[in-house]
Design a protein around this motif. Structure first.
Motif, short mmCIF file in Angstrom:
data_model
loop_
_atom_site.label_atom_id
_atom_site.label_comp_id
_atom_site.label_asym_id
_atom_site.label_seq_id
_atom_site.Cartn_x
_atom_site.Cartn_y
_atom_site.Cartn_z
N SER A 380 0.79 -1.24 0.07
CA SER A 380 -0.09 0.00 0.00
C SER A 380 0.74 1.19 -0.04
O SER A 380 2.02 1.27 0.82
CB SER A 380 -0.88 0.09 1.26
OG SER A 380 -1.58 1.32 1.32
N CYS A 381 0.58 2.18 -0.73
CA CYS A 381 1.42 3.42 -1.09
C CYS A 381 1.03 4.37 0.14
O CYS A 381 1.78 5.25 0.30
CB CYS A 381 1.16 4.04 -2.18
SG CYS A 381 -0.22 5.27 -2.23
N GLY A 382 -0.19 4.08 1.14
CA GLY A 382 -0.24 4.99 2.22
C GLY A 382 -0.99 6.23 1.92
O GLY A 382 -1.28 6.82 2.92
N GLN A 383 -1.26 6.45 0.67
CA GLN A 383 -1.93 7.64 0.39
C GLN A 383 -3.17 8.02 0.90
O GLN A 383 -3.60 8.93 1.24
CB GLN A 383 -2.01 7.80 -0.99
CG GLN A 383 -2.11 9.34 -1.73
CD GLN A 383 -2.03 9.44 -3.23
OE1 GLN A 383 -2.06 10.42 -3.60
NE2 GLN A 383 -1.89 8.22 -3.90
N CYS A 384 -4.10 6.94 0.90
CA CYS A 384 -5.48 6.89 1.52
C CYS A 384 -5.80 6.29 2.58
O CYS A 384 -5.40 4.94 2.79
CB CYS A 384 -6.65 6.83 0.28
SG CYS A 384 -6.25 5.64 -0.90
N THR A 385 -6.49 6.67 3.64
CA THR A 385 -6.71 6.11 4.87
C THR A 385 -7.30 4.81 4.70
O THR A 385 -6.72 3.74 5.58
CB THR A 385 -7.65 6.99 5.84
OG1 THR A 385 -6.93 8.45 5.86
CG2 THR A 385 -7.38 6.56 7.24
N PRO A 386 -8.37 4.48 4.26
CA PRO A 386 -9.02 3.03 4.12
C PRO A 386 -7.85 1.96 3.73
O PRO A 386 -8.13 0.83 4.39
CB PRO A 386 -10.26 3.12 3.10
CG PRO A 386 -10.38 4.53 3.08
CD PRO A 386 -9.15 5.26 3.30
N CYS A 387 -7.22 2.25 2.81
CA CYS A 387 -6.15 1.29 2.25
C CYS A 387 -4.81 1.06 3.30
O CYS A 387 -4.49 0.20 3.63
CB CYS A 387 -5.64 1.51 0.89
SG CYS A 387 -4.42 0.75 0.31
N ARG A 388 -4.53 2.37 3.76
CA ARG A 388 -3.23 2.37 4.53
C ARG A 388 -3.44 1.68 5.65
O ARG A 388 -2.78 0.75 6.30
CB ARG A 388 -2.73 3.62 4.71
CG ARG A 388 -1.48 3.80 5.52
CD ARG A 388 -1.10 5.27 5.91
NE ARG A 388 -2.26 6.26 6.88
CZ ARG A 388 -3.03 7.14 6.38
NH1 ARG A 388 -2.93 7.49 5.27
NH2 ARG A 388 -4.04 7.36 7.05
N ASN A 424 -13.61 2.56 -1.73
CA ASN A 424 -13.45 3.84 -1.04
C ASN A 424 -12.01 4.17 -1.19
O ASN A 424 -11.58 5.03 -0.09
CB ASN A 424 -13.87 3.53 0.42
CG ASN A 424 -15.31 2.99 0.73
OD1 ASN A 424 -16.02 3.64 -0.30
ND2 ASN A 424 -15.78 2.20 1.38
N THR A 425 -11.57 3.93 -2.26
CA THR A 425 -9.90 4.46 -2.22
C THR A 425 -9.53 5.12 -3.33
O THR A 425 -10.41 4.89 -4.48
CB THR A 425 -9.06 3.16 -1.99
OG1 THR A 425 -9.29 2.08 -3.09
CG2 THR A 425 -9.30 2.46 -0.56
N ILE A 426 -8.54 5.62 -3.55
CA ILE A 426 -8.06 6.46 -4.89
C ILE A 426 -7.84 5.27 -6.10
O ILE A 426 -7.94 5.54 -7.17
CB ILE A 426 -6.71 7.16 -4.75
CG1 ILE A 426 -7.01 8.16 -3.80
CG2 ILE A 426 -6.17 7.72 -5.86
CD1 ILE A 426 -5.96 9.03 -3.06
N CYS A 427 -7.06 4.30 -5.93
CA CYS A 427 -6.85 3.12 -6.77
C CYS A 427 -7.40 1.83 -6.51
O CYS A 427 -7.98 1.64 -5.40
CB CYS A 427 -5.17 3.15 -7.02
SG CYS A 427 -4.41 2.05 -5.99
N ALA A 428 -7.27 0.82 -7.36
CA ALA A 428 -7.61 -0.44 -7.15
C ALA A 428 -6.77 -1.21 -6.07
O ALA A 428 -7.30 -2.43 -5.91
CB ALA A 428 -7.93 -1.13 -8.45
#
Ligand SMILES: Cc1cc2nc3c(=O)[nH]c(=O)nc-3n(C[C@H](O)[C@H](O)[C@H](O)COP(=O)(O)O)c2cc1C
Ligand code: SF4
Length: 459
Positions: A380-388, A424-428
């Motif tokens: 995870s690149c950590g950019q968006c909260t749900p994914c990070r 709910n995230t920027i990328c897939a």
């Protein structure tokens, strides 16, 4: 038990001859000579480029549309349609080949580049001409040193022979190609993270829209295509879009590279007809499940995709079938997204990147799931909260379950974290972590429950 943990070493680089089905992108596999420019030309290489350079760009795009070629990088988007999004009045356009190939289970682009670098270059020059793209790039995964060396030499040779440069073969058409090495981040395979990385920025995905075909590299319209996708272009121009379309079923033209790993007798990389079933792939191509065991689960197209179980193996390996075939049980992947059926999003599965992983009936499913979650948490690149945050929690909770220290409530917790990520995230990448988690929880719940019941009894 050492041998339990070690599937047979991949045989790799293999061609399977299926009656009546031509080999396209793997036709030169095992042919050392064809990797050289002279050998490639001797086997018919660059003849199609001459034909393409005499064609109008819009006529090439029309052939690609008619071919039903669908992107081989994962989403299966129609290549000709994507090319058609580039604005007609664009001043500068770029074509970028995505050779980052990092999806676990997927190892076809590596072999394609290694065995037939000039086919990729020819495909890119033809595509660049069709898109009127002058400065173009191949973004290759940093770890692929062997393939980078082969490709860099092939590009140098193509320049020296006049296939690349300011005035290709005296036609006045200008096409340049730069090979750029990534630094080994899975996220840089996501097309907008890839473009950021190419620009020298941190490899993090961009918000879409705008999509790269409108605003991509250096702010210019950019087409990003997978290695295998671009290697099919010379065949389409040579034999025509309808010929290519007729090779595959429905809306999927051509053949497909499949990479099979896991518990089969003969793992490898194969070019196969689109639409053979998982059962045929495992039994007829890969020599069956190892040690005479049965299939427990199949990951159909890289670990990002919801798995299949033993009752779902007769489904054809084809983009639309994996999404729609009613023999595949649907998985609720995002209750917060109000589309599809019943107020939530139901997904069967997807053909993805062609990386098929077979798990036998003695596989420890919670352990396998934890390993997959560990990968996504790490990448995870950590950019968006749900994914990070979510991928980290998926990893921690699934580890607890896999280690036999889970609580009954952990399964609901895992599902709710995954639902919070999906859509709910920027990328897939977020979906890529959530979908297999939800798929395994839905189809292999008993395995997780058994692990939790064993609590305290585990060795
Ligand atoms: C996290 C992530 C990783 C990806 N990695 C790759 C990759 O390694 N290679 C690739 O071709 N596509 C990859 N993709 C898909 C690309 O974003 C893009 O859709 C693809 O390169 C388009 O090419 P195609 O239309 O020819 O399939 C990835 C997507 C995501 C979300
Ligand atoms: S979904 Fe994950 S990988 Fe993608 S942009 Fe958000 S944090 Fe980065």
């Amino acid at each position: 038990m050492a041998d339990e943990a070690k599937p047979p070493a991949p045989t790799g680089m293999t061609r399977v001859d299926v009656a009546g089905m031509p080999k396209l992108v793997s036709a030169r596999f095992q042919n050392e000579d064809a990797k050289t420019l002279a050998g490639y030309e001797k086997s018919g290489g660059y003849a199609t480029l001459r034909k393409a350079l005499a064609m109008r760009p819009e006529d090439i795009v029309a052939e690609v549309k008619a071919s039903n070629l669908r992107g081989r990088g994962g989403a299966g988007f129609a290549t000709g349609v994507k090319w058609g999004f580039v604005p007609k009045d664009a001043k500068a356009v770029h074509l970028v080949c995505n050779a980052d190939e990092s999806e676990p289970g997927t190892c076809k682009d590596r072999e394609l580049i290694y065995w037939d670098p000039h086919l990729l270059i020819e495909g890119m020059i033809i595509s660049a001409h069709a898109l009127k793209a002058v400065h173009n790039y191949i973004y290759i995964r940093g770890e692929m040193m062997r393939e980078y060396a082969v490709l860099a030499k092939a590009v140098d040779d193509a320049y020296a022979r006049g296939y690349l440069g300011k005035n290709i073969l005296g036609t006045g058409i200008e096409v340049h190609l730069t090979v750029h090495r990534g630094a080994g981040a899975y996220i840089c395979g996501e097309e907008t993270a890839l473009l950021n990385s190419l620009e020298g920025l941190r490899g993090q995905p961009r918000l879409k829209p705008p999509f790269p075909a409108i605003k991509g590299l250096f702010g210019n319209p950019t087409i990003v295509n997978n290695v295998e996708t671009l290697m099919n272009i010379p065949f389409i121009v040579d034999k025509g879009g309808p010929w290519f379309a007729a090779l595959g079923p429905g809306r999927s033209g051509g053949t497909r590279m499949l990479c099979v790993s896991g518990h089969v007798n003969k793992p490898g990389v194969w070019e196969l007809p689109i639409g053979i079933s998982f059962r045929q792939l495992i039994d007829e191509v890969c020599g069956g499940v190892w040690k005479g065991r049965k299939v427990k689960a199949v990951i159909p197209g890289g670990v990002s995709m919801p798995p299949l179980d033993i009752d779902e193996l007769d489904v054809p390996i084809e983009f639309d079938a994996l999404q729609n075939d009613e023999r595949i049980k649907p998985v609720m992947v995002s209750p917060t997204q109000k589309f599809d059926l019943g107020g939530g999003r139901l997904l069967r599965s997807m053909a993805g990147s062609g990386g098929v992983v077979v798990l036998d009936d003695q596989t420890d499913i919670p352990q396998a799931v934890w390993r997959i979650m560990k990968f996504f948490a790490h990448e995870s690149c950590g950019q968006c909260t749900p994914c990070r945050e979510g991928t980290g929690w998926l990893e921690k909770v699934s580890r607890r379950v896999a280690e036999g220290a889970g609580k009954p409530a952990d399964l609901e917790l895992l599902a709710s974290i995954a639902h919070g990520i999906a859509g709910n995230t920027i990328c897939a990448l977020g979906d890529a972590a959530a979908w297999p988690m939800l798929g395994f929880l839905t189809k292999f719940r008993a395995d997780f429950e058994a692990k939790i019941k064993q609590k305290g009894k585990a060795a």
